[in-house]
Design an enzyme around this catalytic site. Structure first.
Site, PDB file in Angstrom:
ATOM      1  N   ARG A 175      37.403  39.641  53.232  1.00  0.00           N
ATOM      2  CA  ARG A 175      37.191  40.334  51.958  1.00  0.00           C
ATOM      3  C   ARG A 175      36.024  39.691  51.230  1.00  0.00           C
ATOM      4  O   ARG A 175      35.915  38.464  51.191  1.00  0.00           O
ATOM      5  CB  ARG A 175      38.452  40.211  51.086  1.00  0.00           C
ATOM      6  CG  ARG A 175      39.387  41.388  51.236  1.00  0.00           C
ATOM      7  CD  ARG A 175      40.668  41.184  50.498  1.00  0.00           C
ATOM      8  NE  ARG A 175      40.506  40.863  49.084  1.00  0.00           N
ATOM      9  CZ  ARG A 175      41.521  40.788  48.233  1.00  0.00           C
ATOM     10  NH1 ARG A 175      42.753  41.014  48.640  1.00  0.00           N
ATOM     11  NH2 ARG A 175      41.321  40.490  46.971  1.00  0.00           N
TER      12      ARG A 175
ATOM     13  N   LYS B  89      51.858  36.975  47.822  1.00  0.00           N
ATOM     14  CA  LYS B  89      52.498  38.131  47.173  1.00  0.00           C
ATOM     15  C   LYS B  89      52.574  39.363  48.076  1.00  0.00           C
ATOM     16  O   LYS B  89      53.637  39.962  48.215  1.00  0.00           O
ATOM     17  CB  LYS B  89      51.679  38.572  45.960  1.00  0.00           C
ATOM     18  CG  LYS B  89      51.878  37.815  44.724  1.00  0.00           C
ATOM     19  CD  LYS B  89      51.063  38.433  43.610  1.00  0.00           C
ATOM     20  CE  LYS B  89      49.683  38.835  44.010  1.00  0.00           C
ATOM     21  NZ  LYS B  89      48.523  38.370  43.499  1.00  0.00           N
TER      22      LYS B  89
ATOM     23  N   ARG C 272      41.397  33.713  55.478  1.00  0.00           N
ATOM     24  CA  ARG C 272      42.085  34.996  55.679  1.00  0.00           C
ATOM     25  C   ARG C 272      41.134  36.036  56.286  1.00  0.00           C
ATOM     26  O   ARG C 272      39.975  36.117  55.911  1.00  0.00           O
ATOM     27  CB  ARG C 272      42.589  35.498  54.318  1.00  0.00           C
ATOM     28  CG  ARG C 272      43.242  36.856  54.383  1.00  0.00           C
ATOM     29  CD  ARG C 272      44.073  37.129  53.174  1.00  0.00           C
ATOM     30  NE  ARG C 272      43.270  37.498  52.009  1.00  0.00           N
ATOM     31  CZ  ARG C 272      43.808  37.928  50.856  1.00  0.00           C
ATOM     32  NH1 ARG C 272      45.116  37.986  50.717  1.00  0.00           N
ATOM     33  NH2 ARG C 272      43.024  38.247  49.842  1.00  0.00           N
TER      34      ARG C 272
ATOM     35  N   ARG D  69      48.189  42.688  34.642  1.00  0.00           N
ATOM     36  CA  ARG D  69      47.324  41.511  34.613  1.00  0.00           C
ATOM     37  C   ARG D  69      47.048  41.099  33.158  1.00  0.00           C
ATOM     38  O   ARG D  69      46.501  40.037  32.922  1.00  0.00           O
ATOM     39  CB  ARG D  69      45.982  41.793  35.280  1.00  0.00           C
ATOM     40  CG  ARG D  69      46.041  42.009  36.785  1.00  0.00           C
ATOM     41  CD  ARG D  69      45.973  40.696  37.528  1.00  0.00           C
ATOM     42  NE  ARG D  69      44.986  40.542  38.572  1.00  0.00           N
ATOM     43  CZ  ARG D  69      45.041  41.046  39.801  1.00  0.00           C
ATOM     44  NH1 ARG D  69      45.989  41.852  40.148  1.00  0.00           N
ATOM     45  NH2 ARG D  69      44.123  40.751  40.688  1.00  0.00           N
TER      46      ARG D  69
ATOM     47  N   ARG E 225      38.768  33.807  40.613  1.00  0.00           N
ATOM     48  CA  ARG E 225      40.003  34.607  40.590  1.00  0.00           C
ATOM     49  C   ARG E 225      41.193  33.755  40.143  1.00  0.00           C
ATOM     50  O   ARG E 225      42.067  34.228  39.414  1.00  0.00           O
ATOM     51  CB  ARG E 225      40.253  35.237  41.959  1.00  0.00           C
ATOM     52  CG  ARG E 225      39.307  36.401  42.230  1.00  0.00           C
ATOM     53  CD  ARG E 225      39.219  36.732  43.699  1.00  0.00           C
ATOM     54  NE  ARG E 225      40.449  37.283  44.241  1.00  0.00           N
ATOM     55  CZ  ARG E 225      40.757  37.272  45.538  1.00  0.00           C
ATOM     56  NH1 ARG E 225      39.939  36.715  46.412  1.00  0.00           N
ATOM     57  NH2 ARG E 225      41.870  37.815  45.947  1.00  0.00           N
TER      58      ARG E 225
HETATM   59  P1  AMP Z   1      44.171  41.548  44.183  1.00  0.00           P
HETATM   60  O1  AMP Z   1      44.197  42.180  45.538  1.00  0.00           O
HETATM   61  O2  AMP Z   1      45.470  41.721  43.423  1.00  0.00           O
HETATM   62  O3  AMP Z   1      43.701  40.130  44.221  1.00  0.00           O
HETATM   63  O4  AMP Z   1      43.098  42.362  43.318  1.00  0.00           O
HETATM   64  C1  AMP Z   1      41.744  42.423  43.714  1.00  0.00           C
HETATM   65  C2  AMP Z   1      40.902  42.880  42.547  1.00  0.00           C
HETATM   66  O5  AMP Z   1      41.295  44.199  42.107  1.00  0.00           O
HETATM   67  C3  AMP Z   1      41.007  42.022  41.290  1.00  0.00           C
HETATM   68  O6  AMP Z   1      40.191  40.874  41.378  1.00  0.00           O
HETATM   69  C4  AMP Z   1      40.550  43.017  40.213  1.00  0.00           C
HETATM   70  O7  AMP Z   1      39.157  43.182  40.274  1.00  0.00           O
HETATM   71  C5  AMP Z   1      41.182  44.320  40.686  1.00  0.00           C
HETATM   72  N1  AMP Z   1      42.546  44.522  40.120  1.00  0.00           N
HETATM   73  C6  AMP Z   1      43.727  44.567  40.790  1.00  0.00           C
HETATM   74  N2  AMP Z   1      44.766  44.796  39.955  1.00  0.00           N
HETATM   75  C7  AMP Z   1      44.244  44.904  38.714  1.00  0.00           C
HETATM   76  C8  AMP Z   1      44.807  45.133  37.412  1.00  0.00           C
HETATM   77  N3  AMP Z   1      46.134  45.276  37.217  1.00  0.00           N
HETATM   78  N4  AMP Z   1      43.954  45.197  36.362  1.00  0.00           N
HETATM   79  C9  AMP Z   1      42.630  45.054  36.527  1.00  0.00           C
HETATM   80  N5  AMP Z   1      42.045  44.809  37.716  1.00  0.00           N
HETATM   81  C10 AMP Z   1      42.817  44.738  38.818  1.00  0.00           C
END
Ligand code: AMP
Length: 218
Positions: free
Chosen positions: A156, A14, A123, A89, A167
């Protein structure tokens, strides 16, 4: 002006595709995960609050997330659209979004779990400039040093197999109802499948653009 949401499991690419589409479509990219990580890095009071959620792969509470979204949307110059990466989400977040913007299409990336796990566990990210590498197929020239800025590369804390599994589980559970929500609202979908670990990003980006063009959105 086009407003898009990109859906795909963590590690589906993404972020990579959104950043390439950004220049082609002249849109802003709002990636809530990146914003949260930045807040954590800067150790802001809110950053300290979201840290515990992000590190466990759990969703940050909706009220905090919506505030962060609004703040970042307000920064987009007038007349420019956006790609949302990582938001919404939950259906509650989607409903909150409906009140502040009109979505023209959904980009849905479909990637098998095994590819996600392979990709994410290998990664590495530059601590300095955020450039993304992959030890399997996008290696830095010098071990663990960024090709662009010489910064150190890191993994990360949520890119470990256990947290990745968590996740993916959270993503699938939450996304099912979200995709249904947008299908019911008859928002057009651009669905792109990735079945090979090594498919170059350009190929996927072109497929997304083809889909958007067929909808008159690119
Ligand atoms: P990502 O980089 O999109 O995988 O997001 C990493 C982490 O950020 C997720 O595992 C959540 O803990 C938090 N996060 C990102 N976007 C959201 C969202 N829209 N709502 C709640 N938590 C979020």
């Amino acid at each position: 002006m086009v407003n898009l949401i990109i859906f795909g499991a963590p590690g589906s690419g993404k972020g990579t595709y959104a950043s390439r589409l950004k220049d082609i479509l002249n849109v802003a990219v709002i990636a809530t995960g990146d914003i949260f990580r930045e807040m954590i890095k800067e150790d802001t009071p809110l950053g300290r609050k979201v840290k515990s959620y992000v590190e466990k792969g759990l969703l940050v509470p909706d009220d905090i997330t919506l505030d962060v979204l609004k703040e970042n949307m307000a920064k987009i110059p007038r007349g420019r659209g956006f790609i949302l990466d990582g938001y919404p989400r939950t259906v509650e977040q989607a409903k909150a979004l409906d009140k502040i913007a009109k979505i023209n299409a959904i980009i849905h990336l479909v990637v098998p779990d095994w590819i996600i796990i392979e990709r994410l566990s290998s990664r590495r990210i530059c601590k300095n400039c955020g450039a993304i590498y992959n030890l399997l197929f996008l290696k830095p020239k010098n071990d663990m040093i960024c090709d662009h800025c010489g910064g150190p590369l890191y993994q990360r804390p949520d890119d470990t197999p256990e947290v990745i599994q968590q996740r993916i589980k959270v993503y699938e559970m939450q996304t099912r109802s979200l995709l249904e929500y947008y299908r019911e609202k008859r928002i057009p979908f651009v669905e792109v499948k990735c079945e090979k670990l090594e498919t170059p990003p350009e190929v996927i980006v072109q497929e997304i653009l083809k889909g958007l063009k067929s909808l008159g959105l690119a």
